[in-house]
Every structure is written in C-alpha cells, then in structure tokens.
Motif scaffolding. Structure first.
Motif, PDB file in Angstrom:
ATOM      1  N   LEU A 120     -10.635  -0.045  -3.649  1.00  0.00           N
ATOM      2  CA  LEU A 120      -9.514  -0.499  -4.471  1.00  0.00           C
ATOM      3  C   LEU A 120      -8.332  -0.793  -3.562  1.00  0.00           C
ATOM      4  O   LEU A 120      -7.766   0.104  -2.942  1.00  0.00           O
ATOM      5  CB  LEU A 120      -9.139   0.573  -5.502  1.00  0.00           C
ATOM      6  N   PHE A 121      -7.968  -2.081  -3.472  1.00  0.00           N
ATOM      7  CA  PHE A 121      -6.828  -2.482  -2.657  1.00  0.00           C
ATOM      8  C   PHE A 121      -5.555  -2.466  -3.492  1.00  0.00           C
ATOM      9  O   PHE A 121      -5.586  -2.650  -4.713  1.00  0.00           O
ATOM     10  CB  PHE A 121      -7.032  -3.897  -2.089  1.00  0.00           C
ATOM     11  N   GLY A 122      -4.447  -2.298  -2.801  1.00  0.00           N
ATOM     12  CA  GLY A 122      -3.161  -2.360  -3.495  1.00  0.00           C
ATOM     13  C   GLY A 122      -2.037  -1.930  -2.576  1.00  0.00           C
ATOM     14  O   GLY A 122      -2.230  -1.117  -1.669  1.00  0.00           O
ATOM     15  N   SER A 123      -0.867  -2.483  -2.812  1.00  0.00           N
ATOM     16  CA  SER A 123       0.293  -2.112  -2.007  1.00  0.00           C
ATOM     17  C   SER A 123       0.848  -0.779  -2.472  1.00  0.00           C
ATOM     18  O   SER A 123       0.506  -0.281  -3.552  1.00  0.00           O
ATOM     19  CB  SER A 123       1.374  -3.186  -2.143  1.00  0.00           C
ATOM     20  N   ASN A 124       1.710  -0.203  -1.665  1.00  0.00           N
ATOM     21  CA  ASN A 124       2.425   0.988  -2.106  1.00  0.00           C
ATOM     22  C   ASN A 124       3.281   0.630  -3.308  1.00  0.00           C
ATOM     23  O   ASN A 124       3.866  -0.456  -3.371  1.00  0.00           O
ATOM     24  CB  ASN A 124       3.309   1.528  -0.978  1.00  0.00           C
ATOM     25  N   MET A 125       3.332   1.545  -4.262  1.00  0.00           N
ATOM     26  CA  MET A 125       4.018   1.337  -5.551  1.00  0.00           C
ATOM     27  C   MET A 125       3.226   0.408  -6.473  1.00  0.00           C
ATOM     28  O   MET A 125       3.696   0.051  -7.539  1.00  0.00           O
ATOM     29  CB  MET A 125       5.440   0.792  -5.379  1.00  0.00           C
ATOM     30  N   GLY A 126       2.017  -0.004  -6.038  1.00  0.00           N
ATOM     31  CA  GLY A 126       1.232  -0.928  -6.859  1.00  0.00           C
ATOM     32  C   GLY A 126       0.379  -0.254  -7.907  1.00  0.00           C
ATOM     33  O   GLY A 126      -0.211  -0.939  -8.745  1.00  0.00           O
ATOM     34  N   GLY A 127       0.245   1.067  -7.848  1.00  0.00           N
ATOM     35  CA  GLY A 127      -0.466   1.784  -8.910  1.00  0.00           C
ATOM     36  C   GLY A 127      -1.853   2.257  -8.559  1.00  0.00           C
ATOM     37  O   GLY A 127      -2.542   2.842  -9.394  1.00  0.00           O
ATOM     38  N   LYS A 128      -2.287   2.068  -7.302  1.00  0.00           N
ATOM     39  CA  LYS A 128      -3.666   2.452  -6.975  1.00  0.00           C
ATOM     40  C   LYS A 128      -3.852   3.968  -6.984  1.00  0.00           C
ATOM     41  O   LYS A 128      -4.907   4.478  -7.393  1.00  0.00           O
ATOM     42  CB  LYS A 128      -4.102   1.854  -5.643  1.00  0.00           C
ATOM     43  N   THR A 129      -2.847   4.724  -6.545  1.00  0.00           N
ATOM     44  CA  THR A 129      -2.958   6.190  -6.582  1.00  0.00           C
ATOM     45  C   THR A 129      -3.022   6.681  -8.020  1.00  0.00           C
ATOM     46  O   THR A 129      -3.808   7.583  -8.352  1.00  0.00           O
ATOM     47  CB  THR A 129      -1.777   6.840  -5.847  1.00  0.00           C
ATOM     48  N   VAL A 130      -2.223   6.081  -8.886  1.00  0.00           N
ATOM     49  CA  VAL A 130      -2.273   6.451 -10.306  1.00  0.00           C
ATOM     50  C   VAL A 130      -3.634   6.104 -10.896  1.00  0.00           C
ATOM     51  O   VAL A 130      -4.160   6.836 -11.740  1.00  0.00           O
ATOM     52  CB  VAL A 130      -1.139   5.762 -11.092  1.00  0.00           C
TER      53      VAL A 130
END
Length: 549
Positions: A334-344
């Motif tokens: 799962l790719f995504g920038s910081n603050m992009g919601g991947k951790t959530v």
C-alpha cells in the motif's frame, strides 16, 4: 488453542477504545470481557455471532425500554460469590448468594422465552434460593431469621426481655445516683466529674466507685450489684445459645448451597454469554454493526468505519472517509504519502480483524475474512523506547520475532525500514515482500511511502488516492492559520484506496509542504529534482530485469 497471538497489533489498532463501549454490565461478564480473548476457533466465533443475532432479534421483537431497564438493573446487581465449596460460609457470603440468586431469577423472568432457551437462563438452585429468601424481604437484605430454627424465636424473645430488665435496672440505679449526688450517668459505664463534685457522701456511697483521672477530675463508675450481675450473666448465656443455633443454621444453609454450586456455575456461564451478546446487540443500530463473514480467504472490507478515528474526526470537525479495500492476493503493498491515510488504513484492517476474532460484530457495510492464528503488527508504537537498540535495530528485532513465530496470520507492516537510507530501505522492503509472497498461509500488507519497490506478478499493489492537487492549490490561502490549513488538507485528501500502476509521479508531500507554508523556492527546486530523477528512471526502465519470479 483457541487464543490468537496479537502482540502489538492490539495497541496499534486502538481497539480498546471501542471495546470499552461494548463492556457488559455484570461483574462476571466484565471479568471475561477484560481478558480480551481473540479466538481462533471458527465454530466458537460463529456461536458468539449467533448469540448476538438472537439477542438483537429479541430486542427488535420486544423493544420495551422498561423491560430492558429492569434487565440492566438486575445484571448490575449480580455480585461476586465464592466459586468453591466451603464447610461454612460467612454471613456476608450467604447474603451475596441470596443477592445473586434473586437477581438471576429476576433476569430469567424478564427475558423472552426464546432467549431463555438459547442461553439456558432458567432459575437455578431453587431450594437454596427459597431458604435464603427467608432472611429478608428483598435482594438487598439478609439476616438469620427466626424461621430458620425452632429455638431461635424463644431465645431471641428471652434476650429482649433480659435486655429490657437490664435497662430498667440501670435506669433505676442511675436515677438514684442523680437524685443523691446530681451526677447524670444515663446508663453509661462512667462519667468524669470535677473534684468539687466529690463529697464525703459520694466517696462513702456503695452506689459508685471513684478513680482519680487527673489533678482536677475523678472518674465515677456505677457499682455492680447482684441483680445486674445476674441479669448480665443470663444475657451472656442466651447470647451463647443464640450463637450456637445460628452456627447450626449457617452450616445447614452452607450444605444446601454446596449442593447447588454446579447449577450456580452454569448460571454464571449463562449470564456471561448473554450479557456479552447483549452488550454488542444494543449497539448494532447506533453503530451500524454487521456480522463478519468468516467463509472467505480474501479479506474484503466495504465502508469500514474505524471508530477511534471517526470519532476523533467528528470532534475536530473533519470529514471521515470509511475504508473499502479488498486484499486480492496474500501479499499487498500500500503506497501513500505521509498524512495520506495509509497508517489509518492499516489500523482499520487490524481493528476489524481483532474485533471479528473477539466475537463481535463490526462497524461496516460488510466484512469478509478468515480466522487467523496470529494478528501481528510490525512498526512503531507511540512513545516506545528500547534501550541499546537504534531505531533500525528495533525494527529488525521486531521483524525477526514475527518472521520466526508466525506461520498463519495477518501481518501489517507500517513504513518498514524507514529508519535506514532510502535505497537500502527499498531493497530490504522488496526482499521482505518477496519472502512473504511465498507464504500463502500469511496475509501480509506493507504500507510505505517508498516508490522504488520491486514489482512482483503475484503481489497486489494499491495506493491511497491522496491529495487532489488542483483543488488544494486553488483553495490555498497563504495567510490562513495552521488549523485552517490542516482542515483544507483534510478536505482535499482522498482517503480511498485504488490500484497502483506505478506511473503516478505527483508528490503529495511537496503539495502538503506548500499548503503548510514552506518556502515556494524550495518547493519548486524539489519538484525539479523529482522530474529529473523520474526522467532518468524512465530512460533506464527498459534495461532493468523484471522481478516477476
């Protein structure tokens, strides 16, 4: 065998914040709830789901709030009781047994017949209940009533008579002392008087005894007399008789309770099971909970609402986007920038899997998954420290424990290898992804902002949709305070998941830095560097071997 290992996944998912809402009312079910058992037995889980379905159907069919209030009241009033046999129970323990049995019977009376049948909620220990209820007119009182033994009424009647005679004799004695010496005893054992009160008549009187208290006071005690001594001796004898008979009663009551303990244990088990199911059923409507489907090998979530995040967004006035995701292969990146919601997104998946394997319904339109032996997390936890290890050393230490222990599980990796250089991190992460794609019994998902990850044919690559750059730039206010800028990022960030083709070169990080007020010259320079690197990467792409095997 039925307990799942979940390690740091429990803390990372913040599931406790939601489970607190599902806390049952009785102390017995609360104890069970507090164990936080994550089951691996599918049959057990389906039974727990069936229980919740049954209670909810009963609530829908008989929605009387008065009846539910009464059930809630009696569940709360169920006390702790001894669970092992005792030759003689304490009075307070007999009271607790009475309180338990009386409230349990009341619950059985309030619930519907179908629920009573399903959970085996039927009055138990009828003989013990009837005997204990002789000791008080309600569940909140208990004493050894006269009816427990034929000798008790006469003994207690005689005790009252003797007490009255003693009181009368003391009253007569004290009145005489008051009349002769102006000293008011009022049936007390002694009084302290000033030395000026001590006369020759008082000193010589057989009615009182004097003792020095200090230089200015004396203690005056009434003298014992034959009548009072005789009455006190008779009272002590009666008290001893009463105590012997009461002990006999306690022994008999204890025997009856001991013969009923097996039934009482079953009643406690029934209460735990019912109370737990009821706690979840009561929230089905308000939280839009649905039953998990455990028949699928593909973890699929539709409109899953991660309650801790949803409630936090509501409190901050931010929009919340439910998660829809389907892990079509056993390994996902799962790719995504910081603050992009991947951790959530990772938190959401672990939250739902843990909640489902705890035996509860989940806040989603639908959730399909299978039962895992392990639910694990590899990544940073808030505020943690490990003496003697660097950040990277800690990551590897945690990875090693999961790699060696988990043969069947759901594992979430959050920004693995983030604490080392980007080229090394991408190489290491690619190797770990390659290793896990060869473990079909493990469902692994890797959230990362590194884009240089190797592409494998049997790995599912997805991304967070991220920031809508055009709208974000158009709405940018250079003079807005931080809170408004964060609100704008939230409004233009799409927290949905979509397939990743590897062709998206836009940088959410630079756009976010721009929206938070970073120097525009620095932002433009960074964009130029990214464009140059992407051009070079595209020229060399055809020369690199494919990592498909």
């Amino acid at each position: 065998k039925e307990v799942c290992m979940h390690d740091d996944a429990w803390s990372f998912s913040q599931i406790d914040t939601f489970l607190q809402k599902l806390t049952p009312l009785s102390v017995w079910a609360k104890d069970e709830h507090a164990k936080c058992i994550v089951y691996t037995d599918r049959k057990k889980l389906e039974t727990l789901y069936d229980d919740i379905d049954a209670v909810f159907a009963s609530l829908e069919a008989s929605p009387s709030s008065i009846a539910q209030d009464r059930i809630s009241y009696h569940l709360k009033r169920l006390p702790r009781i001894p669970l092992t046999e005792k030759d003689t129970y304490e009075i307070i323990e007999l009271f607790q047994f009475k309180k338990f049995l009386t409230n349990f019977r009341a619950i059985c009376h309030e619930i519907t017949p179908d629920i009573a049948e399903r959970f085996a909620l039927k009055p138990v220990a009828r003989e013990a209940t009837a005997l204990l209820e002789q000791g008080g007119s309600d569940a909140e009182t208990f004493f050894l009533a006269d009816s427990y033994h034929p000798s008790l009424p006469e003994i207690r009647k005689r005790i009252v008579i003797v007490q009255e005679l003693i009181s009368k004799a003391k009253h007569t004695r004290d009145e005489t002392i008051l009349e002769q010496f102006d000293i008011a005893l009022n049936e007390r054992e002694f009084v302290i008087v000033d030395t000026s009160h001590v006369t020759e008549n008082l000193t010589a009187s057989p009615l009182v005894n004097l003792e020095p208290y200090d230089d200015n006071h004396f203690i005056v005690k009434p003298s014992l007399n034959a009548e009072l001594i005789k009455l006190e001796q008779e009272l002590e004898k009666l008290r001893n008789q009463e105590q012997l008979v009461e002990q006999e009663v306690i022994t008999e009551l204890s025997k009856v309770i001991n013969t009923s303990l097996t039934e009482i244990h079953r009643a406690i088990e029934a209460i735990i099971r019912y109370d737990r199911a009821r706690a979840c059923a009561l929230f089905i409507t308000s939280y839009k909970l649905t039953r998990p489907c455990l028949s699928s090998n593909c973890l699929t979530l539709h409109d899953g609402r991660y309650i801790p995040c949803e409630e936090e967004c509501t409190a901050l006035g931010l929009a919340y986007t439910p998660l829809t995701i389907s892990l079509q292969k056993n390994t996902t990146v799962l790719f995504g920038s910081n603050m992009g919601g991947k951790t959530v997104a990772l938190k959401t998946l672990l939250f739902f899997q843990l909640l489902a394997q705890c035996g509860f319904f989940v806040p989603a339109r639908s959730f399909e998954t299978r039962v895992y032996k392990h639910i694990r997390y590899v990544g940073e936890l808030y505020g943690e420290r490990l003496t003697g290890l660097s950040g990277f050393g800690f990551e590897i230490w945690r990875f090693n424990s999961v790699w060696s222990q988990v043969d069947d599980g759901l594992i979430a990796f959050d920004e693995f290898a983030r604490t080392t250089g980007s080229h090394e991190a991408e190489a290491l992460l690619s190797a770990v992804v390659d290793a896990y794609r060869k473990k079909p019994a493990i469902t692994s998902i890797f959230a990362t902002h590194f884009r240089g990850i190797e592409r494998y044919t049997d790995v599912y690559y997805i991304k967070m949709k991220g920031l809508n750059h055009e709208q974000a730039v158009a709405c940018l206010d250079e003079h807005a305070p931080l809170k408004d800028r964060l609100m704008s990022i939230n409004q233009h960030m799409c927290y949905a998941v979509c397939p990743d083709t590897g062709s998206d070169i836009q940088s959410d990080a630079l756009a976010i830095a721009d929206m938070l007020g970073a120097d525009s010259t620095i932002i433009r320079a960074a964009q130029t560097i990214i464009q140059k690197r992407n051009t070079l990467t595209n020229k060399n792409a055809g020369k690199l071997p494919c990592a498909s095997s």
